[in-house]
Design a protein around this motif. Structure first.
Motif, mmCIF file in Angstrom:
data_model
loop_
_atom_site.group_PDB
_atom_site.id
_atom_site.type_symbol
_atom_site.label_atom_id
_atom_site.label_comp_id
_atom_site.label_asym_id
_atom_site.label_seq_id
_atom_site.Cartn_x
_atom_site.Cartn_y
_atom_site.Cartn_z
ATOM 1 N N ILE A 102 -53.685 13.632 75.569
ATOM 2 C CA ILE A 102 -55.115 13.953 75.502
ATOM 3 C C ILE A 102 -55.530 14.146 74.048
ATOM 4 O O ILE A 102 -54.891 14.895 73.308
ATOM 5 C CB ILE A 102 -55.431 15.214 76.331
ATOM 6 C CG1 ILE A 102 -55.058 14.973 77.794
ATOM 7 C CG2 ILE A 102 -56.908 15.597 76.195
ATOM 8 C CD1 ILE A 102 -55.159 16.199 78.676
ATOM 9 N N PHE A 103 -56.604 13.470 73.671
ATOM 10 C CA PHE A 103 -57.174 13.590 72.336
ATOM 11 C C PHE A 103 -58.566 14.191 72.483
ATOM 12 O O PHE A 103 -59.430 13.602 73.135
ATOM 13 C CB PHE A 103 -57.261 12.226 71.655
ATOM 14 C CG PHE A 103 -55.927 11.584 71.421
ATOM 15 C CD1 PHE A 103 -55.233 11.841 70.253
ATOM 16 C CD2 PHE A 103 -55.366 10.752 72.371
ATOM 17 C CE1 PHE A 103 -53.992 11.261 70.033
ATOM 18 C CE2 PHE A 103 -54.132 10.171 72.158
ATOM 19 C CZ PHE A 103 -53.434 10.429 70.987
ATOM 20 N N THR A 147 -51.356 -2.250 74.493
ATOM 21 C CA THR A 147 -52.119 -3.492 74.667
ATOM 22 C C THR A 147 -51.580 -4.661 73.855
ATOM 23 O O THR A 147 -51.884 -5.810 74.168
ATOM 24 C CB THR A 147 -53.593 -3.282 74.246
ATOM 25 O OG1 THR A 147 -53.640 -2.960 72.857
ATOM 26 C CG2 THR A 147 -54.257 -2.207 75.080
ATOM 27 N N GLY A 148 -50.828 -4.368 72.788
ATOM 28 C CA GLY A 148 -50.363 -5.437 71.913
ATOM 29 C C GLY A 148 -51.427 -5.903 70.932
ATOM 30 O O GLY A 148 -51.211 -6.844 70.169
ATOM 31 N N ILE A 149 -52.575 -5.258 70.926
ATOM 32 C CA ILE A 149 -53.664 -5.619 70.000
ATOM 33 C C ILE A 149 -53.366 -5.014 68.633
ATOM 34 O O ILE A 149 -53.025 -3.839 68.532
ATOM 35 C CB ILE A 149 -55.020 -5.093 70.539
ATOM 36 C CG1 ILE A 149 -55.366 -5.781 71.850
ATOM 37 C CG2 ILE A 149 -56.121 -5.296 69.509
ATOM 38 C CD1 ILE A 149 -56.565 -5.180 72.569
ATOM 39 N N ASP A 150 -53.498 -5.820 67.588
ATOM 40 C CA ASP A 150 -53.265 -5.345 66.221
ATOM 41 C C ASP A 150 -54.384 -4.370 65.830
ATOM 42 O O ASP A 150 -55.563 -4.722 65.852
ATOM 43 C CB ASP A 150 -53.232 -6.526 65.254
ATOM 44 C CG ASP A 150 -52.967 -6.102 63.824
ATOM 45 O OD1 ASP A 150 -52.400 -5.007 63.603
ATOM 46 O OD2 ASP A 150 -53.334 -6.867 62.915
ATOM 47 N N THR A 151 -54.010 -3.139 65.470
ATOM 48 C CA THR A 151 -54.997 -2.116 65.111
ATOM 49 C C THR A 151 -54.851 -1.655 63.665
ATOM 50 O O THR A 151 -55.371 -0.604 63.312
ATOM 51 C CB THR A 151 -54.863 -0.896 66.053
ATOM 52 O OG1 THR A 151 -53.552 -0.350 65.911
ATOM 53 C CG2 THR A 151 -55.135 -1.266 67.497
ATOM 54 N N VAL A 186 -54.826 5.343 68.159
ATOM 55 C CA VAL A 186 -54.921 3.897 67.935
ATOM 56 C C VAL A 186 -53.534 3.260 68.004
ATOM 57 O O VAL A 186 -53.372 2.157 68.537
ATOM 58 C CB VAL A 186 -55.626 3.621 66.584
ATOM 59 C CG1 VAL A 186 -55.506 2.171 66.182
ATOM 60 C CG2 VAL A 186 -57.088 4.031 66.670
ATOM 61 N N LYS A 187 -52.534 3.951 67.486
ATOM 62 C CA LYS A 187 -51.153 3.429 67.541
ATOM 63 C C LYS A 187 -50.688 3.302 69.006
ATOM 64 O O LYS A 187 -50.056 2.300 69.380
ATOM 65 C CB LYS A 187 -50.228 4.364 66.761
ATOM 66 C CG LYS A 187 -48.929 3.732 66.405
ATOM 67 C CD LYS A 187 -49.183 2.673 65.354
ATOM 68 C CE LYS A 187 -47.914 2.063 64.865
ATOM 69 N NZ LYS A 187 -48.153 0.713 64.376
ATOM 70 N N LEU A 227 -66.922 1.590 74.218
ATOM 71 C CA LEU A 227 -66.828 2.093 72.855
ATOM 72 C C LEU A 227 -65.542 2.884 72.641
ATOM 73 O O LEU A 227 -65.231 3.804 73.406
ATOM 74 C CB LEU A 227 -68.035 2.991 72.541
ATOM 75 C CG LEU A 227 -68.099 3.587 71.138
ATOM 76 C CD1 LEU A 227 -68.238 2.497 70.086
ATOM 77 C CD2 LEU A 227 -69.250 4.573 71.044
ATOM 78 N N LEU A 228 -64.795 2.522 71.601
ATOM 79 C CA LEU A 228 -63.591 3.262 71.226
ATOM 80 C C LEU A 228 -64.031 4.587 70.594
ATOM 81 O O LEU A 228 -64.723 4.574 69.575
ATOM 82 C CB LEU A 228 -62.766 2.453 70.222
ATOM 83 C CG LEU A 228 -61.573 3.178 69.593
ATOM 84 C CD1 LEU A 228 -60.485 3.429 70.638
ATOM 85 C CD2 LEU A 228 -61.013 2.368 68.428
ATOM 86 N N PRO A 229 -63.661 5.729 71.172
ATOM 87 C CA PRO A 229 -64.034 7.017 70.574
ATOM 88 C C PRO A 229 -63.364 7.166 69.210
ATOM 89 O O PRO A 229 -62.160 6.992 69.079
ATOM 90 C CB PRO A 229 -63.492 8.039 71.572
ATOM 91 C CG PRO A 229 -63.294 7.283 72.835
ATOM 92 C CD PRO A 229 -62.953 5.887 72.427
ATOM 93 N N MET A 230 -64.176 7.479 68.200
ATOM 94 C CA MET A 230 -63.658 7.492 66.836
ATOM 95 C C MET A 230 -63.679 8.868 66.195
ATOM 96 O O MET A 230 -63.304 9.003 65.039
ATOM 97 C CB MET A 230 -64.461 6.513 65.976
ATOM 98 C CG MET A 230 -64.402 5.093 66.522
ATOM 99 S SD MET A 230 -65.317 3.928 65.542
ATOM 100 C CE MET A 230 -64.123 3.569 64.288
#
Length: 182
Positions: free
Chosen positions: A6-7, A138-142, A131-132, A119-122
């Motif tokens: 949880i963040f 997902t394998g998506i480069d962040t 994000v890591k 929306l990605l909560p920032m």
């Protein structure tokens, strides 16, 4: 990631926004009384209280990452009418798409396989870790994903908010003493 991670919203951001709200609204009932404004100070106190509760409700946002996906939720006492939240299974995330804001900043949206954007909560504490974990699932480069505002920006805003609170204290004391003289 067996148990959910949880963040929560960054405490710095929460303190700044709540303090700024108080600094902007606190003098209003005192000034309304001294100036015989058409709006009753009691109505202003009620409005300020309701606004503070709504702001606090919005600031209960939290991001939950678990084995199934990512979820944005709010405290159980927050009505869904006020803030709904959302959830997205990892398998449905197609990409992380950047978008420029009107002020020139950069925000990111998860794009689902159905082409819906989330929306990605920032503004969460531990953004880099979150994000890591998203990248792992997902394998998506962040590597190029950064928060919209840096902590130093909120420290500057907090400093100006504290100055505003000092001005508020002077304004309230002046209004009270003026009300006693009149």
């Amino acid at each position: 990631m067996e148990s959910p991670v949880i963040f929560r919203l960054s405490p710095l951001i929460r303190i700044v926004l709540l303090s700024l709200y108080v600094a902007l609204t606190l003098p209003l009932p005192f000034l309304a009384e001294v100036t015989n404004a058409p709006v009753s100070p009691l109505i202003l106190w009620l409005g300020i209280s309701v606004g503070l509760m709504i702001l606090y409700a919005v600031l209960t946002e939290r991001v939950i990452l678990d084995a199934q996906g990512i979820k944005v939720a709010y405290a159980a006492w927050v009505p869904r009418l006020l803030r709904k939240g959302w959830s997205l299974p990892w398998s449905q995330i197609k990409q992380l798409k950047p978008r420029t804001t009107g002020q020139g900043g950069l925000v990111y949206y998860f794009l689902s396989k159905e082409e819906k954007a989330y929306l990605l909560p920032m503004r969460v504490a531990g953004f880099a870790r979150m994000v890591k974990l998203v990248e792992e699932k997902t394998g998506i480069d962040t590597t190029d994903v950064y928060p919209l505002a840096q902590p130093w920006m909120y420290f500057i805003l907090l400093g100006f908010t504290l100055l505003l609170l000092l001005v508020d204290a002077w304004t309230i004391l002046t209004a009270i003493s003026f009300g006693q003289l009149a």
